[in-house]
Structure formats: C-alpha cells, structure tokens
Design a protein around this motif. Structure first.
Motif, PDB file in Angstrom:
ATOM      1  N   SER A   1       0.796  -1.109  -0.117  1.00 43.83           N
ATOM      2  CA  SER A   1       0.247  -0.022  -0.294  1.00 43.83           C
ATOM      3  C   SER A   1       1.200   1.216   0.743  1.00 43.83           C
ATOM      4  CB  SER A   1      -0.486  -0.124   1.364  1.00 43.83           C
ATOM      5  OG  SER A   1      -0.207   0.022   2.391  1.00 43.83           O
ATOM      6  N   GLY A   2      -0.055   2.524  -0.377  1.00 41.86           N
ATOM      7  CA  GLY A   2       0.651   3.252  -0.536  1.00 41.86           C
ATOM      8  C   GLY A   2       2.025   3.561  -1.275  1.00 41.86           C
ATOM      9  N   ARG A   3       2.970   4.516  -0.746  1.00 38.95           N
ATOM     10  CA  ARG A   3       4.339   5.003  -1.241  1.00 38.95           C
ATOM     11  C   ARG A   3       4.839   3.451  -1.624  1.00 38.95           C
ATOM     12  NH1 ARG A   3       3.831   8.119   2.506  1.00 38.95           N
ATOM     13  NH2 ARG A   3       2.864  10.448   1.496  1.00 38.95           N
ATOM     14  N   THR A   4       4.898   2.006  -0.761  1.00 39.96           N
ATOM     15  CA  THR A   4       5.658   1.061  -1.009  1.00 39.96           C
ATOM     16  C   THR A   4       5.157   0.039  -1.749  1.00 39.96           C
ATOM     17  OG1 THR A   4       4.297   0.526   1.227  1.00 39.96           O
ATOM     18  CG2 THR A   4       6.877   1.331   1.657  1.00 39.96           C
ATOM     19  N   GLY A   5       3.475   0.524  -2.515  1.00 40.48           N
ATOM     20  CA  GLY A   5       3.569  -0.590  -3.866  1.00 40.48           C
ATOM     21  C   GLY A   5       2.107   0.349  -4.288  1.00 40.48           C
ATOM     22  N   PRO A   6       1.879  -0.787  -5.333  1.00 42.84           N
ATOM     23  CA  PRO A   6      -0.145   0.153  -6.231  1.00 42.84           C
ATOM     24  C   PRO A   6      -0.310   1.221  -5.272  1.00 42.84           C
ATOM     25  CG  PRO A   6       0.525  -1.774  -5.863  1.00 42.84           C
ATOM     26  CD  PRO A   6       1.039  -1.512  -4.956  1.00 42.84           C
ATOM     27  N   ALA A   7      -1.016   2.253  -5.734  1.00 39.65           N
ATOM     28  CA  ALA A   7      -1.763   2.973  -5.042  1.00 39.65           C
ATOM     29  C   ALA A   7      -3.612   2.177  -5.549  1.00 39.65           C
ATOM     30  CB  ALA A   7      -2.120   4.048  -6.338  1.00 39.65           C
ATOM     31  N   VAL A   8      -4.115   3.161  -4.022  1.00 37.11           N
ATOM     32  CA  VAL A   8      -5.441   2.001  -4.320  1.00 37.11           C
ATOM     33  C   VAL A   8      -6.435   2.124  -5.410  1.00 37.11           C
ATOM     34  CG1 VAL A   8      -7.271   2.919  -2.415  1.00 37.11           C
ATOM     35  CG2 VAL A   8      -5.336   3.180  -1.727  1.00 37.11           C
ATOM     36  N   GLU A   9      -6.189   3.844  -6.250  1.00 34.32           N
ATOM     37  CA  GLU A   9      -6.686   4.041  -7.275  1.00 34.32           C
ATOM     38  C   GLU A   9      -6.756   3.257  -8.858  1.00 34.32           C
ATOM     39  OE1 GLU A   9      -6.553   7.178  -5.031  1.00 34.32           O
ATOM     40  OE2 GLU A   9      -5.015   5.971  -6.093  1.00 34.32           O
ATOM     41  N   GLY A  10      -5.500   2.212  -8.535  1.00 27.96           N
ATOM     42  CA  GLY A  10      -4.587   1.584  -9.326  1.00 27.96           C
ATOM     43  C   GLY A  10      -5.708  -0.309  -9.274  1.00 27.96           C
ATOM     44  N   THR A  11      -4.301  -1.178  -9.763  1.00 25.36           N
ATOM     45  CA  THR A  11      -4.787  -2.362  -9.942  1.00 25.36           C
ATOM     46  C   THR A  11      -4.761  -2.604  -7.973  1.00 25.36           C
ATOM     47  OG1 THR A  11      -2.384  -3.354  -9.770  1.00 25.36           O
ATOM     48  CG2 THR A  11      -4.154  -3.268 -11.779  1.00 25.36           C
ATOM     49  N   GLY A  12      -4.174  -2.474  -7.228  1.00 26.57           N
ATOM     50  CA  GLY A  12      -3.991  -3.174  -5.359  1.00 26.57           C
ATOM     51  C   GLY A  12      -4.768  -2.305  -5.113  1.00 26.57           C
ATOM     52  N   ARG A  13      -5.272  -2.807  -3.749  1.00 24.78           N
ATOM     53  CA  ARG A  13      -5.435  -2.801  -2.585  1.00 24.78           C
ATOM     54  C   ARG A  13      -4.767  -2.417  -1.311  1.00 24.78           C
ATOM     55  NH1 ARG A  13     -10.827  -7.303  -2.456  1.00 24.78           N
ATOM     56  NH2 ARG A  13     -10.694  -6.548  -4.984  1.00 24.78           N
TER      57      ARG A  13
ATOM     58  N   VAL B   1      -2.612   1.529  18.040  1.00 19.72           N
ATOM     59  CA  VAL B   1      -1.914   1.782  16.763  1.00 19.72           C
ATOM     60  C   VAL B   1      -0.466   2.219  16.956  1.00 19.72           C
ATOM     61  CG1 VAL B   1      -1.539   1.238  14.135  1.00 19.72           C
ATOM     62  CG2 VAL B   1      -3.921   1.136  15.095  1.00 19.72           C
ATOM     63  N   ILE B   2       0.826   1.215  17.374  1.00 20.47           N
ATOM     64  CA  ILE B   2       1.482   1.852  17.011  1.00 20.47           C
ATOM     65  C   ILE B   2       2.601   2.071  15.831  1.00 20.47           C
ATOM     66  CG2 ILE B   2       4.336   1.955  18.233  1.00 20.47           C
ATOM     67  CD1 ILE B   2       2.302   0.389  20.679  1.00 20.47           C
ATOM     68  N   ALA B   3       3.163   2.613  15.166  1.00 18.14           N
ATOM     69  CA  ALA B   3       3.804   3.118  13.866  1.00 18.14           C
ATOM     70  C   ALA B   3       4.880   2.522  13.911  1.00 18.14           C
ATOM     71  CB  ALA B   3       4.399   4.098  13.137  1.00 18.14           C
ATOM     72  N   SER B   4       5.509   2.426  12.800  1.00 22.36           N
ATOM     73  CA  SER B   4       7.088   1.716  12.976  1.00 22.36           C
ATOM     74  C   SER B   4       8.339   2.923  13.453  1.00 22.36           C
ATOM     75  CB  SER B   4       7.703   1.414  11.678  1.00 22.36           C
ATOM     76  OG  SER B   4       7.411   2.800  10.418  1.00 22.36           O
ATOM     77  N   ASP B   5       7.922   3.791  13.641  1.00 24.77           N
ATOM     78  CA  ASP B   5       8.687   5.296  14.402  1.00 24.77           C
ATOM     79  C   ASP B   5       8.478   4.980  15.825  1.00 24.77           C
ATOM     80  OD1 ASP B   5       6.578   6.712  14.276  1.00 24.77           O
ATOM     81  OD2 ASP B   5       7.148   7.996  13.247  1.00 24.77           O
TER      82      ASP B   5
ATOM     83  N   THR C   1      -2.685   2.670   6.639  1.00 25.32           N
ATOM     84  CA  THR C   1      -1.550   2.193   5.662  1.00 25.32           C
ATOM     85  C   THR C   1      -0.157   1.970   6.134  1.00 25.32           C
ATOM     86  OG1 THR C   1      -0.381   3.571   4.413  1.00 25.32           O
ATOM     87  CG2 THR C   1      -2.597   2.319   3.533  1.00 25.32           C
ATOM     88  N   PHE C   2       0.855   0.880   5.891  1.00 29.94           N
ATOM     89  CA  PHE C   2       1.510   0.541   6.964  1.00 29.94           C
ATOM     90  C   PHE C   2       2.741   1.259   5.872  1.00 29.94           C
ATOM     91  CE2 PHE C   2      -0.019  -3.898   7.077  1.00 29.94           C
ATOM     92  CZ  PHE C   2      -0.296  -3.833   8.577  1.00 29.94           C
ATOM     93  N   ALA C   3       2.493   2.175   5.084  1.00 28.59           N
ATOM     94  CA  ALA C   3       3.122   3.181   4.668  1.00 28.59           C
ATOM     95  C   ALA C   3       2.999   5.293   5.423  1.00 28.59           C
ATOM     96  CB  ALA C   3       3.244   4.070   3.232  1.00 28.59           C
ATOM     97  N   GLY C   4       1.860   4.320   6.531  1.00 24.89           N
ATOM     98  CA  GLY C   4       1.545   5.934   7.488  1.00 24.89           C
ATOM     99  C   GLY C   4       0.621   6.664   6.424  1.00 24.89           C
ATOM    100  N   GLU C   5      -0.233   6.131   5.639  1.00 20.14           N
ATOM    101  CA  GLU C   5      -1.077   6.899   5.415  1.00 20.14           C
ATOM    102  C   GLU C   5      -2.360   6.810   6.081  1.00 20.14           C
ATOM    103  OE1 GLU C   5      -0.806   7.625   0.539  1.00 20.14           O
ATOM    104  OE2 GLU C   5       0.017   5.351   0.639  1.00 20.14           O
ATOM    105  N   HIS C   6      -3.606   7.912   6.799  1.00 24.21           N
ATOM    106  CA  HIS C   6      -4.572   7.313   7.130  1.00 24.21           C
ATOM    107  C   HIS C   6      -5.587   7.517   5.702  1.00 24.21           C
ATOM    108  CE1 HIS C   6      -3.923   7.754  10.486  1.00 24.21           C
ATOM    109  NE2 HIS C   6      -2.912   8.396  10.472  1.00 24.21           N
TER     110      HIS C   6
END
Length: 135
Positions: A51-63, A103-107, A120-125
């Motif tokens: 998800s997010g910046r590490t994978g396909p966009a929500v609008e694209g093929t990825g979820r 929920v505790i983020a990686s930082d 998302t695991f990229a930090g996007e709400h």
C-alpha cells in the motif's frame, strides 16, 4: 578420513530431507499465515506492504494494506478482506497493535484512528475502502 570428498549417498539424503522440510512449510490456503487461530504468535505478516508509497496506488490495481477501525473494533485489512485483531500483534512492516486499541507506527508514534478509517503500513490515513469483507 578425507573431508574434501563427500559421500554421494549423504548428499542425496540431505537433499531429500531439505525438500521434505520445505514442502512441509508450504501452505495450500492463501491466508493460512493469518488465521485467527494463529494469534497466539506475535508475528503476523511476512510479506512487504502493498500500500501507499511502497506499492500500487489505491486507485490502481492494488488494494490498501494496513490496520483499520470499524464499529469500535480493529482489523488487519489486506486483499479486500479484514481480520479482526483480538490481542497484541506485531506486523513485519514495523507496526504494532495493542489490545487497548493503540496502533503504534514503526517510528514509535501512536496512530489514532477514527471509526471507518485505516492507516496503511506506509503511514497514510485513508477511509476503509468499500466492499471490504469484515470477518
């Protein structure tokens, strides 16, 4: 005994043993690594985020993949399905879920989620996408 020479029979036996061991680790079901019964372990996911910046966009093929909140309960959302979180979980992407609903983020920062929202695991709400199957 010459250590440089190997016994061909031992080599074949070792290869057969390795093949049997690897095939025993394979799963025939897609989400077997995250069945609700597997929550006795703190490790949940072994794949990188999609998800997010590490994978396909929500609008694209990825979820989007991440942690969401719906009706006061927290869910692990992935591939269009959501699995309810009942106890403390650690995700391979560095996120943690606490039984108290934190929920505790990686930082190390605490992520606050509103009802119907996910991180998302990229930090996007994001809002939880429509059509997610809550289990």
């Amino acid at each position: 005994m010459n250590l440089m020479r190997t016994n061909p029979l031992l080599t074949v036996a070792a290869m057969v043993g390795l093949a049997a061991g690897f095939s025993a680790c394979e799963s025939s079901t897609k989400d077997a690594y995250f069945a609700e019964s597997s929550q006795s372990s703190t490790a949940v996911d072994l794949r990188a985020g999609a998800s997010g910046r590490t994978g396909p966009a929500v609008e694209g093929t990825g979820r989007p993949e991440g942690i969401g909140r719906w009706a006061g309960h927290y869910y692990y959302i992935r591939d269009g399905a959501a699995t309810r979180l009942y106890q403390r979980q650690r995700f391979a992407q560095g996120y943690w879920f606490d039984r108290n609903g934190r929920v505790i983020a990686s930082d190390g920062s605490v992520v606050r989620l509103s009802n119907g929202e996910m991180v998302t695991f990229a930090g996007e709400h994001l809002p939880i996408p429509p059509g997610i199957a809550l289990r």
